[in-house]
Structure formats: C-alpha cells, structure tokens
Design a protein around this motif. Structure first.
Motif, short mmCIF file in Angstrom:
data_model
loop_
_atom_site.label_atom_id
_atom_site.label_comp_id
_atom_site.label_asym_id
_atom_site.label_seq_id
_atom_site.Cartn_x
_atom_site.Cartn_y
_atom_site.Cartn_z
N LYS A 180 -62.10 12.59 -1.25
CA LYS A 180 -62.23 13.12 -2.61
C LYS A 180 -62.31 14.64 -2.61
CE LYS A 180 -64.20 9.25 -5.19
NZ LYS A 180 -65.34 8.78 -6.01
N ILE A 181 -63.02 15.21 -1.64
CA ILE A 181 -63.10 16.67 -1.55
C ILE A 181 -61.72 17.27 -1.33
CG2 ILE A 181 -64.01 18.61 -0.20
CD1 ILE A 181 -66.52 16.93 0.32
N LEU A 182 -60.92 16.62 -0.48
CA LEU A 182 -59.55 17.06 -0.25
C LEU A 182 -58.73 17.02 -1.53
CD1 LEU A 182 -58.90 15.17 3.09
CD2 LEU A 182 -58.83 17.65 2.83
N LYS A 183 -58.85 15.94 -2.27
CA LYS A 183 -58.08 15.79 -3.50
C LYS A 183 -58.51 16.83 -4.54
CE LYS A 183 -57.03 10.83 -3.17
NZ LYS A 183 -57.24 9.49 -3.77
N VAL A 184 -59.82 17.04 -4.68
CA VAL A 184 -60.33 18.02 -5.64
C VAL A 184 -59.85 19.43 -5.28
CG1 VAL A 184 -62.42 19.16 -6.49
CG2 VAL A 184 -62.34 16.67 -6.32
N ASP A 222 -65.23 14.17 -12.20
CA ASP A 222 -64.80 14.73 -13.47
C ASP A 222 -63.64 15.70 -13.30
OD1 ASP A 222 -66.72 13.26 -14.84
OD2 ASP A 222 -68.24 14.82 -14.60
N VAL A 223 -63.63 16.41 -12.15
CA VAL A 223 -62.49 17.28 -11.87
C VAL A 223 -61.23 16.44 -11.72
CG1 VAL A 223 -61.48 18.90 -10.21
CG2 VAL A 223 -63.91 19.05 -10.76
N LEU A 224 -61.33 15.34 -10.98
CA LEU A 224 -60.17 14.47 -10.77
C LEU A 224 -59.70 13.84 -12.08
CD1 LEU A 224 -61.21 12.71 -7.42
CD2 LEU A 224 -59.48 14.48 -7.72
N ALA A 225 -60.64 13.63 -12.99
CA ALA A 225 -60.30 13.05 -14.29
C ALA A 225 -59.90 14.13 -15.31
CB ALA A 225 -61.47 12.24 -14.83
N ASN A 226 -59.88 15.40 -14.84
CA ASN A 226 -59.52 16.54 -15.69
C ASN A 226 -60.49 16.72 -16.86
OD1 ASN A 226 -57.68 18.69 -15.68
ND2 ASN A 226 -56.60 17.86 -17.45
N GLN A 227 -61.76 16.41 -16.60
CA GLN A 227 -62.79 16.55 -17.63
C GLN A 227 -63.81 17.59 -17.18
OE1 GLN A 227 -64.29 12.55 -18.07
NE2 GLN A 227 -62.55 11.88 -19.31
N TYR A 228 -63.36 18.83 -17.06
CA TYR A 228 -64.23 19.91 -16.63
C TYR A 228 -63.81 21.20 -17.33
CZ TYR A 228 -60.53 21.83 -13.66
OH TYR A 228 -59.36 22.39 -13.21
N GLU A 229 -64.75 22.14 -17.37
CA GLU A 229 -64.50 23.42 -18.01
C GLU A 229 -63.96 24.41 -16.98
OE1 GLU A 229 -66.96 26.84 -20.56
OE2 GLU A 229 -67.97 25.02 -19.86
N LYS A 230 -62.82 25.01 -17.28
CA LYS A 230 -62.16 25.94 -16.36
C LYS A 230 -62.75 27.33 -16.55
CE LYS A 230 -57.86 23.27 -16.26
NZ LYS A 230 -58.33 22.15 -17.08
N THR A 231 -63.66 27.73 -15.67
CA THR A 231 -64.31 29.04 -15.72
C THR A 231 -64.03 29.81 -14.44
OG1 THR A 231 -66.31 27.96 -14.89
CG2 THR A 231 -66.17 28.34 -17.28
N GLU A 232 -64.45 31.07 -14.41
CA GLU A 232 -64.20 31.91 -13.23
C GLU A 232 -64.87 31.33 -11.98
OE1 GLU A 232 -64.87 36.16 -13.80
OE2 GLU A 232 -64.73 35.82 -15.97
N LEU A 233 -66.07 30.81 -12.17
CA LEU A 233 -66.81 30.18 -11.06
C LEU A 233 -67.12 28.74 -11.44
CD1 LEU A 233 -68.39 30.17 -8.38
CD2 LEU A 233 -70.35 31.10 -9.62
N LEU A 234 -66.66 27.82 -10.60
CA LEU A 234 -66.88 26.40 -10.86
C LEU A 234 -67.76 25.79 -9.76
CD1 LEU A 234 -66.21 23.81 -12.47
CD2 LEU A 234 -64.19 23.53 -11.01
N PHE A 235 -68.94 25.32 -10.15
CA PHE A 235 -69.80 24.57 -9.24
C PHE A 235 -69.32 23.11 -9.25
CE2 PHE A 235 -72.37 28.17 -10.28
CZ PHE A 235 -73.33 28.33 -9.30
N VAL A 236 -69.02 22.56 -8.08
CA VAL A 236 -68.61 21.16 -7.98
C VAL A 236 -69.61 20.44 -7.07
CG1 VAL A 236 -66.83 19.52 -7.30
CG2 VAL A 236 -66.17 21.73 -8.29
N THR A 237 -70.28 19.42 -7.59
CA THR A 237 -71.28 18.72 -6.79
C THR A 237 -70.80 17.33 -6.39
OG1 THR A 237 -72.33 18.03 -8.86
CG2 THR A 237 -73.27 19.92 -7.76
N THR A 238 -71.16 16.95 -5.17
CA THR A 238 -70.84 15.62 -4.66
C THR A 238 -72.06 15.08 -3.91
OG1 THR A 238 -69.49 14.37 -3.09
CG2 THR A 238 -69.69 16.71 -2.69
N THR A 239 -72.45 13.86 -4.22
CA THR A 239 -73.63 13.26 -3.59
C THR A 239 -73.30 11.95 -2.89
OG1 THR A 239 -74.18 12.10 -5.64
CG2 THR A 239 -75.16 14.27 -5.34
N GLU A 240 -72.03 11.64 -2.73
CA GLU A 240 -71.64 10.32 -2.23
C GLU A 240 -72.11 10.04 -0.80
OE1 GLU A 240 -67.59 9.27 -2.75
OE2 GLU A 240 -67.64 9.52 -4.91
N ILE A 241 -72.09 11.07 0.06
CA ILE A 241 -72.49 10.85 1.45
C ILE A 241 -73.97 10.50 1.53
CG2 ILE A 241 -72.75 11.94 3.72
CD1 ILE A 241 -70.26 13.60 3.08
#
Length: 559
Positions: free
Chosen positions: A377-381, A337-356
């Motif tokens: 993907k982590i690099l791109k984000v 969703d970050v890569l698709a620019n569909q996220y809320e821009k707040t002071e603290l952003l939790f980003v979760t990834t479960t692909e591995i």
C-alpha cells in the motif's frame, strides 16, 4: 522404469510383476523422461501421469520408510527423501552439501507443480540462508566497542538477519501440514538466529548502561521533522510525510529497493526512536518542534505525552497540534483515503498507516502476511502521489518490533513492585524497585521533560506477559533503531517502454476453471541488457484482490 533403474534398494514383492524396460535402455529412458519434464507443452501431462502411476501402485506407502530413493526425482513422494537428506546435512553444519541438494531441488518439476514440495524447499533454502548468515556475522559481535559500532553493524548488515527470519516464519505459517523434517529445519535456523541476536542484545544493553543513549551519534526521531521535513516545506517543495506505525528498519530497506526500481531516488538512514517506544509517545516525537515541546506528564494516574502542554496521545490531538503549528499549508490523511482519492491536496501531506502494528497486536500468527500488504500500500500511495505532483517523500516510523513465533524458556519476567504510571509488556515507569532483569534510565537519559524519573526496561527479549509474540516497548535494535527513508522521483531517467504479455495455455482470453492456474508471463523492454523488470500481478474482481502469485524464487512477496 526410470524410478526402478535409479532405485538403490530392492523392490517390494508387490511390485515384482510390474513390467519395466530393460536396463539396457536406462540411458534412453532417462533422456526421454528428462525431456518430458523440461518441455512446457507436455510437462503437465507428465505430472498427471506420474501422479496416476504413483497412486495406482501405492508407491508413497510402499517406500514410506526409505530415506534414499536414488538421485532422480521421478515422483513427487521421492522429494521427501531428498529433503530428509538436506535436513541431515543442515543439522550437521555441512552447508555446502545442503546447498547442493537445494540446487537439485530447483530443477525438479515438483518444485513447480506441487505446492507443498515447493514451499518445503523454499523454507529449507531460507533456513540455510539464515544459518549461513548467522555464521558469517558471528565474528562481528566480538568487535563492538561502542553503541555507534553496534548500530552501524545492524544498519549495514545485521538487519538482513531479521528479514530472512521474518520471511522464514511467514513461509512456515503458510503451510497447512508441516512435516517433522521441516519443523527440525526451522527450529535449527531460528535457534541459531536467536542465539546471535541475544548475544548482540547483551552487548547493546551493556553499552547503553555504560555510555548512555546520548552517546549515539545517529539522527533522533524527536528532531526528525525539524531537520528533514521542515526544510522541504520552506523550499516550497510539495512534500509527503509518512508516519508508519511499527515499520521496522529491515522492512524499510526492502521498501527502498522496490522504490528504486519504481524510478525513485532514495536514501535510507537510521534514526533513534523515542523511548519508551509506546505509540502515543513515539508518534508525538515525530511532530513539528517536538524536541522543544514534548513532555511526559501524569494525568488520571497514567503517563501521557504532551505537546506544548496539550495532551497528545491520540492521532486527532497530534493532528490538531501539527495544523496549529503549520497552518493551512498542511493536511492529514489515512493511506486508504489517498488511494480512494479522498484527501486534501496541500503543500505538506501527512499520511498515516497503522496496519503493521495492528497486524502484530491483533493477529501475531498471521502478522507476516499482513505486513507485506501494508508495504504494498505504501508503494501504491507513493506512486499515486508522485503522479499527482508531490516531489519529496519522507517516511518515518515511531518504532520497530520483535516478532517471534516461539517463546524461549526464561524470557518471561515478573513485573517489579512499584507505583507504575506506565505499565507495558517490556517496560514500566513511575517509582518502585528494580532488579538485575532490568535496565534503569532516567528522564535525562531518555532526553525528555517528565513528571517521573524512573524508567525500567527488561533485558534480552523478555516480557512480563508469557507467550508474547509481537512487542516493541523495550530497548533492542529491532525496536528503537527506526528508518528515515527519503525519496523523490528520478528526473534524469527516462521511462522505458515495456510490453507485458500474459497468457494461459497460449491464450490471452477465455475462462480459467482451476484455482491454481499456471500463467505464462513475458516482459519486453527496449534494451536487450536493460534493468530488471518488476511486474506486480493480482487477480481482481472490481477493486478487490482475489488471487496472487504463490511463493517461489521468482516472487518477491513483499512487493
């Protein structure tokens, strides 16, 4: 003529009438052929002609049983004899001789133009690196005097063995047809790796039984948010908190190197995962105030995690808890969703990834390839969020993993009799019997308030499920020593202007009709002696990747 002049065995009768140049011209012929193989404008023509001659004269069939075809690699089929020689030297432990053959293969034109030969030698080189690394690290195993010394060795040196082993298995998975020689080389390297890691595992568990996990002096995941993330938020820094499911320490090390070359300042330190390293427990341990609020309770006959007495086994429950603690200054997003620019821009952003974790659980045979895509993907984000004003990044993992392509005899165990409210492939919890195949820890040993006080973990790399290739619920360095990777943009370093030229047969536009084109890439910086330049190459249609560079010495497949 070059092939015949270099041949140490007699020609088959069927080739007696094929004309060859005089032996007096041997030196000249070798010079001309070597020049043809080196010149970029004619090397492809050489390859096509060599393949034609080889096929027309049935050379692979006629020389199939020969193990020594000289020292010059005129035809692709000869490469198999060189690889057989390499295998023999490796299995005999003659690493220097094996390395000399590897270096000779790197100069061969077939390492560029023949996919199977290139991958075979790449696997051979990785196998040799793994065996040499194991040999180098054997002495360290006898010098462990406590848990800190074992973890210190692993996070400084030992994790590199996991990297080489993972890359070796990935290369094997990419080959369609695996020769007997290649299987022997792979087996030799993996056996050496497993022998050493199981020796280390025995020392590790002995120290846990003797001194307890509490004797470890490293960071704990259960305190990580309060000690690493909260101070950034208090300092009004726009912060990203990555929650990476199953990102092993060695993967974080590779990510660290790539981030540094992408102009980030980084720091990688080990952190102790919450045990049992089951995702729903271990992710809850990464939440705010987890040290004070995390407990394990029995609900519906299952052991569940609770944060401030609220069940927190799902991402949605943990999100609700965290936002309750932090308020509207925080938000959560998936990396896609970050890569698709569909996220809320707040002071603290939790980003979760479960692909591995999903790759390992659902597709263990193909996990290595999917793991590398997750890192990319982590690099791109990270780059995207830096460009959008985020200043501080903290990456934490709930647990690591063990990934084995083959299962050793004896590494299958029977689940003990008992009333178990937790039952996973490498651990159980509740109340029941134990035996010599298990190590037993109490809730106090684990450091958590719990309704049950008996936690059993299988020793070595054993599992209750036969043939299990990917697992993370036990006690091993790979499973419970997780990364805490902190990074931020380099402020002191000015960006160097780069020029990158990509051409195909000297042209910058046009149509490519082959599925495996040879592209020419040239990158120029402002400084003659600048830092190494990383270039990521993808073939895309719209936003979909349809092609990537094949594996070679020049390609870092993780990035």
């Amino acid at each position: 003529s070059e092939f015949v002049h270099d041949l140490p065995v007699k020609l088959p009768k069927s080739l007696k009438d094929v004309p060859i140049a005089s032996v007096k011209a041997k030196g000249l012929i070798q010079e001309v052929c070597a020049l043809l193989r080196k010149r970029k404008d004619v090397e492809q023509v050489y390859v096509e002609q060599a393949k034609r001659v080889s096929k027309d004269l049935s050379l692979p069939k006629l020389f199939k049983g020969e193990s020594d075809l000289g020292v010059i690699n005129t035809f692709a089929f000869e490469d198999s004899s060189f690889f057989s020689q390499f295998k023999q030297k490796l299995l005999e432990g003659k690493i220097d001789d094996a390395e000399a053959l590897i270096k000779r293969s790197e100069d061969s034109i077939w390492s560029t133009y023949d996919d199977e030969r290139r991958l075979s030698w790449l696997i051979g080189k990785k196998a040799m690196e793994l065996i040499a690394a194991v040999k180098k690290q054997k002495a360290a195993v006898g010098n462990f005097n406590n848990l800190d010394s074992i973890v210190g060795w692993y996070t400084e040196e030992g994790f590199r063995l996991d990297t080489i082993h993972r890359e070796l298995d990935k290369n094997m998975a990419e080959l369609i047809d695996v020769s007997v020689s290649l299987k022997d080389v792979h087996k030799c390297a993996v056996s050496a790796y497993l022998q050493l890691t199981e020796d280390v595992q025995k020392h590790f568990l002995d120290k846990i039984e003797k001194d307890g996990l509490a004797s470890l002096s490293i960071q704990r995941n259960i305190q990580l948010f309060d000690e690493k993330v909260q101070p950034k938020v208090k300092a009004a820094k726009r912060t990203v908190y990555f929650l990476a499911d199953a990102l092993r320490y060695e993967l974080a090390s590779q990510l660290k190197d790539r981030l540094e070359r992408a102009s980030f300042d980084t720091e990688l330190t080990p952190s102790l995962a919450f045990s049992p390293t089951v995702t729903k427990y271990a992710m809850a341990a990464l939440m705010p105030k987890a040290a004070a609020n995390l407990s394990l309770g029995v609900k519906g006959g299952k052991l569940e995690p609770f944060l401030a007495d609220v069940e927190s086994g799902t991402r949605e429950a943990r999100m609700k808890y965290a936002l309750g603690v932090l308020g509207d200054k925080a938000s959560w997003s998936w990396e896609k969703d970050v890569l698709a620019n569909q996220y809320e821009k707040t002071e603290l952003l939790f980003v979760t990834t479960t692909e591995i974790d999903e790759a390992g659980e659902k597709s263990a045979d193909n996990a290595q390839l999917l793991i590398e895509q997750a890192l990319t993907k982590i690099l791109k984000v990270s780059s995207k969020l830096r460009d959008e004003g985020y200043e501080e990044f903290i990456l934490a993992a709930d647990h690591g993993f063990v990934l084995l392509d083959s299962f050793k005899p004896g590494n299958n165990s029977t689940k003990p009799v008992g009333d178990w409210v937790l039952s996973k492939s490498r651990c159980v919890a509740g109340k029941g019997a134990s035996d010599s195949n298990h190590i037993e820890l109490s809730a106090n040993d684990i450091g958590v308030d719990s309704d049950v006080n008996q936690f059993l973990f299988l020793k070595n790399y054993a599992t209750y499920q036969r043939g299990k290739q990917f697992f993370h619920e036990g006690l091993s360095l790979q499973e419970i020593i997780t990364p805490c990777l902190t990074y931020r943009s380099q402020k002191s370093k000015t960006k160097e202007e780069l020029q990158v030229n990509l051409t195909y047969k000297g042209k910058t536009s046009g149509v490519i009709t082959t599925l495996r084109p040879l592209l020419e890439l040239a990158a120029f910086g402002q400084s003659l002696f600048g830092e190494p330049i990383d270039v990521q190459i993808e073939a895309v249609v719209g936003d979909k990747e349809v092609g990537h560079p094949v594996l070679s010495e020049s390609v870092n497949s993780t990035t």
